[in-house]
Design a protein around this motif. Structure first.
Motif, PDB file in Angstrom:
ATOM      1  N   MET A  18       0.650  -1.097  -0.002  1.00  0.00           N
ATOM      2  CA  MET A  18      -0.073   0.082  -0.146  1.00  0.00           C
ATOM      3  C   MET A  18       0.877   1.285   0.048  1.00  0.00           C
ATOM      4  O   MET A  18       0.514   2.202  -0.671  1.00  0.00           O
ATOM      5  N   SER A  19       2.246   1.094   0.775  1.00  0.00           N
ATOM      6  CA  SER A  19       2.677   2.510   0.910  1.00  0.00           C
ATOM      7  C   SER A  19       3.365   2.834  -0.353  1.00  0.00           C
ATOM      8  O   SER A  19       3.539   4.120  -0.506  1.00  0.00           O
ATOM      9  N   THR A  20       4.140   1.771  -1.033  1.00  0.00           N
ATOM     10  CA  THR A  20       4.542   2.003  -2.235  1.00  0.00           C
ATOM     11  C   THR A  20       3.888   2.848  -3.363  1.00  0.00           C
ATOM     12  O   THR A  20       4.079   3.513  -4.209  1.00  0.00           O
ATOM     13  N   TYR A  21       2.557   1.849  -3.297  1.00  0.00           N
ATOM     14  CA  TYR A  21       1.733   2.483  -4.172  1.00  0.00           C
ATOM     15  C   TYR A  21       1.300   4.130  -3.961  1.00  0.00           C
ATOM     16  O   TYR A  21       1.128   4.783  -4.809  1.00  0.00           O
ATOM     17  N   LEU A  22       1.035   4.305  -2.646  1.00  0.00           N
ATOM     18  CA  LEU A  22       0.837   5.570  -2.144  1.00  0.00           C
ATOM     19  C   LEU A  22       1.857   6.557  -2.715  1.00  0.00           C
ATOM     20  O   LEU A  22       1.684   7.727  -3.068  1.00  0.00           O
ATOM     21  N   VAL A  23       3.044   6.238  -2.574  1.00  0.00           N
ATOM     22  CA  VAL A  23       4.360   7.244  -2.805  1.00  0.00           C
ATOM     23  C   VAL A  23       4.374   7.488  -4.398  1.00  0.00           C
ATOM     24  O   VAL A  23       4.344   8.412  -4.825  1.00  0.00           O
ATOM     25  N   ARG A  24       3.918   6.315  -5.120  1.00  0.00           N
ATOM     26  CA  ARG A  24       4.160   6.647  -6.669  1.00  0.00           C
ATOM     27  C   ARG A  24       2.772   7.431  -7.064  1.00  0.00           C
ATOM     28  O   ARG A  24       2.888   8.032  -7.936  1.00  0.00           O
ATOM     29  N   ARG A  25       1.604   7.135  -6.414  1.00  0.00           N
ATOM     30  CA  ARG A  25       0.501   8.057  -6.806  1.00  0.00           C
ATOM     31  C   ARG A  25       0.938   9.647  -6.508  1.00  0.00           C
ATOM     32  O   ARG A  25       0.431  10.173  -6.972  1.00  0.00           O
ATOM     33  N   LEU A  26       1.268   9.703  -5.382  1.00  0.00           N
ATOM     34  CA  LEU A  26       1.519  10.935  -4.888  1.00  0.00           C
ATOM     35  C   LEU A  26       2.893  11.635  -5.676  1.00  0.00           C
ATOM     36  O   LEU A  26       2.602  12.687  -6.036  1.00  0.00           O
ATOM     37  N   ALA A  27       3.965  10.937  -6.244  1.00  0.00           N
ATOM     38  CA  ALA A  27       4.604  11.441  -7.134  1.00  0.00           C
ATOM     39  C   ALA A  27       4.129  11.889  -8.307  1.00  0.00           C
ATOM     40  O   ALA A  27       4.383  12.795  -8.955  1.00  0.00           O
ATOM     41  N   LEU A  28       3.236  10.902  -9.064  1.00  0.00           N
ATOM     42  CA  LEU A  28       2.479  11.132 -10.330  1.00  0.00           C
ATOM     43  C   LEU A  28       1.614  12.336 -10.068  1.00  0.00           C
ATOM     44  O   LEU A  28       1.721  13.304 -11.158  1.00  0.00           O
ATOM     45  N   SER A  29       0.896  12.577  -8.922  1.00  0.00           N
ATOM     46  CA  SER A  29       0.315  13.796  -8.820  1.00  0.00           C
ATOM     47  C   SER A  29       1.033  14.959  -8.944  1.00  0.00           C
ATOM     48  O   SER A  29       0.734  16.208  -9.485  1.00  0.00           O
ATOM     49  N   LEU A  30       2.228  15.013  -8.170  1.00  0.00           N
ATOM     50  CA  LEU A  30       3.052  16.316  -8.061  1.00  0.00           C
ATOM     51  C   LEU A  30       3.473  16.614  -9.597  1.00  0.00           C
ATOM     52  O   LEU A  30       3.610  17.563 -10.074  1.00  0.00           O
TER      53      LEU A  30
END
Lengths: 282, 309
Positions: free
Chosen positions: B1-13
């Protein structure tokens, strides 16, 4: 029960009836487009000549939708507006189709960094408020028929690119594409001759479905004052101008919006039918 | 979950950076000299040069872009050339108004849409279902601004029940018509997807059990089925938010509601560069945040999503 069995066994006549019952939105839409092409030509009034003696008349047999403050017949102006709105919407969809198919398709076909780059651009385009992008582009180039359709097309190609890429990814692995590659087919002919035609059905369906959105976008832009130059009418501008006279002549606001709503309804219904035909899940 | 979250946040930025850059390029491409437009016609060359230097317009576009980005990272969003105010304070001032309008419209849309959707599914194939499907077809097809004008004409000008337009410090009577107008399209979309999702899971075993227990249709659909239909409904609300932002531009224009939509269009027309960029990034930021939030909500509504990621 027995009745349906009987009618379905009679050849010929009933198939026409059932086809009519099934496809009526398509026929109405064709009639609608023909009307937009013909009515401005054959109607006794022109869309731009003013006649101050007949200003702000209510709907009558002579003027089915009444007249505007300059005495112009609203009926012919609405149909002329239909022609312009349909032309802008269709051209913008064509542009979005070409951009989306080539960029999305080529990205999916080549893969690698190109795919990554194009898809990130798609992500950005999807997050950019599309009406504002179109407003900014039209404000940049000045309002004209060309800048309107290019702006709306640029604001809406990303969805098609995403769909096209997904299609290419699945078609790329089929045996006939592998075989063509193994027989020494060059990448570019392989893409255009073997992959592209087999990806197009859902993309074309999606392009047609998007006509409704393109018509609404054009209407929104011209409502904001970024439509084609007067005296050419467009639906959004007609509604905005009609609203100035709402207390004396509410029909000037009502009829252009009604024409707009009916057109968008027709495209939505036809688009739904097309999608049902394509999507095996439904 | 946390790697997924980090990737999603990076993409959003990344997406926000891309939106900002695109917006910057667009404002740079505008023809004519922004400084001359700002200063007016009868300004001498020396004053123009001073102004150019003050605004940083004497440097080339790439340097300006780097400087602009550097300033943004330090929280310096620049000043609106039209209002002569920091763009942030303009945005913060307008935000509560647009938020009020959006929340009112969204609440109306979700409540009415789900209610209509449940009705359409329960009374599937009857005249109620057909009437609702005609209404929703009209709702997604008619242009937002035209519906707004019709509502003003009927409810304000003919019956004089509600004020036609304006803001008046958040007086709720001024909120009703714009919120109805803005929410109408979503009502139609949510009704459609709710009906479709409910019909989809109609043949599942847990619904057969609920029926076998003798539960009333409203309890079956309202409680058991609706929970399982939550995912597609959420997805539609998230996807529709983009059109919501566009719709708010037109709705605010029709009702003279001085929110962020109006601010943005006025900024584009007045070539107020800093303000355009800030508004566009702000709207894209809301879009990205809501979609991120909906992705996370999937896990709340569907334990399978939580476990698999």
């Amino acid at each position: 029960m027995s009745e349906s069995v009987v009618t379905s066994t009679i050849p010929g006549g009933t198939s026409v009836v059932s086809a009519l019952r099934r496809d009526w939105p398509v026929y109405i839409l064709v009639l609608w487009v023909l009307a937009a092409l013909l009515i401005p030509e054959i109607w006794p009034d022109s869309y731009f000549e003013t006649n101050y003696d007949a200003a702000l008349e209510g709907p009558s047999l002579r003027h089915p939708m009444g007249t505007d403050p300059l005495g112009r017949d609203l009926f012919v102006r609405v149909w002329m507006g239909a022609r312009i709105s349909l032309a802008i919407a269709a051209l913008s969809r064509l542009l979005a189709l070409v951009l989306g198919t080539l960029l999305g398709g080529w990205a999916g076909y080549r893969g690698g960094w190109l795919d990554l780059a194009v898809m990130r651009v798609v992500d950005v385009m999807l997050a950019f408020p599309s009406l504002l992008l179109a407003v900014a582009l039209v404000a940049l180039w000045g309002p004209s028929l060309v800048s309107l359709f290019v702006a709306i097309g640029i604001a809406s190609w990303a969805e098609i690119a995403r769909l096209m890429r997904a299609q290419v990814l699945s078609v790329k692995t089929t045996e006939y594409v592998q075989a063509a590659g193994a027989l020494g087919c060059e990448p570019i002919p392989l893409f255009f001759r073997h992959i592209l035609p087999n990806c197009l059905t859902p993309v074309l369906v999606w392009t047609t479905t998007g006509m409704a959105g393109a018509i609404l976008a054009e209407a929104g832009l011209s409502f904001l004052g970024l439509g084609v130059e007067p005296p050419l009418p467009s639906w959004g501008a007609l509604i905005a101008q009609g609203w100035d006279e709402v207390l004396r002549a509410p029909w000037l606001t009502f009829f252009p919006g009604l024409a707009l709503a009916i057109t968008v309804i027709l495209f939505n219904v036809v688009g739904d039918r097309l999608r049902e035909g394509w999507d095996p899940l439904q | 979950m946390s790697t997924y979250l980090v990737r999603r946040l990076a993409l959003s930025l990344f997406v926000l950076w891309g939106v900002l850059t695109l917006s910057y390029i667009l404002t740079c491409l505008a023809p004519g000299d922004v400084v001359e437009t700002l200063a007016g016609q009868r300004t001498d060359e020396a004053a123009l040069a001073r102004m150019r230097e003050r605004l940083g317009m004497d440097k080339d576009p790439v340097t300006r872009y780097t400087l602009y980005m550097g300033n943004l990272l330090q929280g310096e969003w620049g000043e609106s050339s039209r209002y002569r105010e920091p763009v942030w304070s303009l945005l913060i001032h307008r935000l509560p108004r647009t938020a009020l309008l959006a929340i009112a419209a969204l609440t109306f849309a979700i409540l009415t849409g789900i209610l209509f959707g449940v009705f359409a599914a329960v009374f599937r194939g009857t005249w109620i279902d057909k009437a609702l499907s005609s209404i929703t077809l009209f709702g997604i097809s008619a242009p937002v601004f035209w519906i707004g004008l019709l509502l003003i004409w009927i409810l304000s000008l003919q019956f004089r029940w509600l004020p036609p337009s304006g803001y008046e410090g958040g007086d709720l009577r001024y909120l009703i018509l714009p919120a109805l107008t803005l929410g109408l399209r979503s009502v139609a979309l949510i009704t459609r997807i709710t009906r479709a999702a409910l019909v989809d899971i109609d043949s599942s075993e847990f619904l057969r059990t609920a029926r076998a227990k003798g539960l009333a249709p409203i309890a079956i659909y309202g409680k058991h089925a609706l929970k399982n239909a939550a995912l597609p409904i959420l997805t539609v609300i998230g996807l529709d938010l983009g059109s919501y932002l566009s719709g708010s531009v037109l709705t605010e224009k029709v009702f003279g509601w001085p929110g962020i939509g109006m601010l943005t269009v006025d900024a584009i027309m007045a070539r107020d560069t800093a303000l355009i960029n800030a508004c566009v990034v702000f709207m894209a930021g809301i879009f990205v945040l809501v979609n991120l939030g909906i992705d996370l909500l999937y896990g709340v509504f569907d334990p399978r999503v939580r476990r698999s990621s």
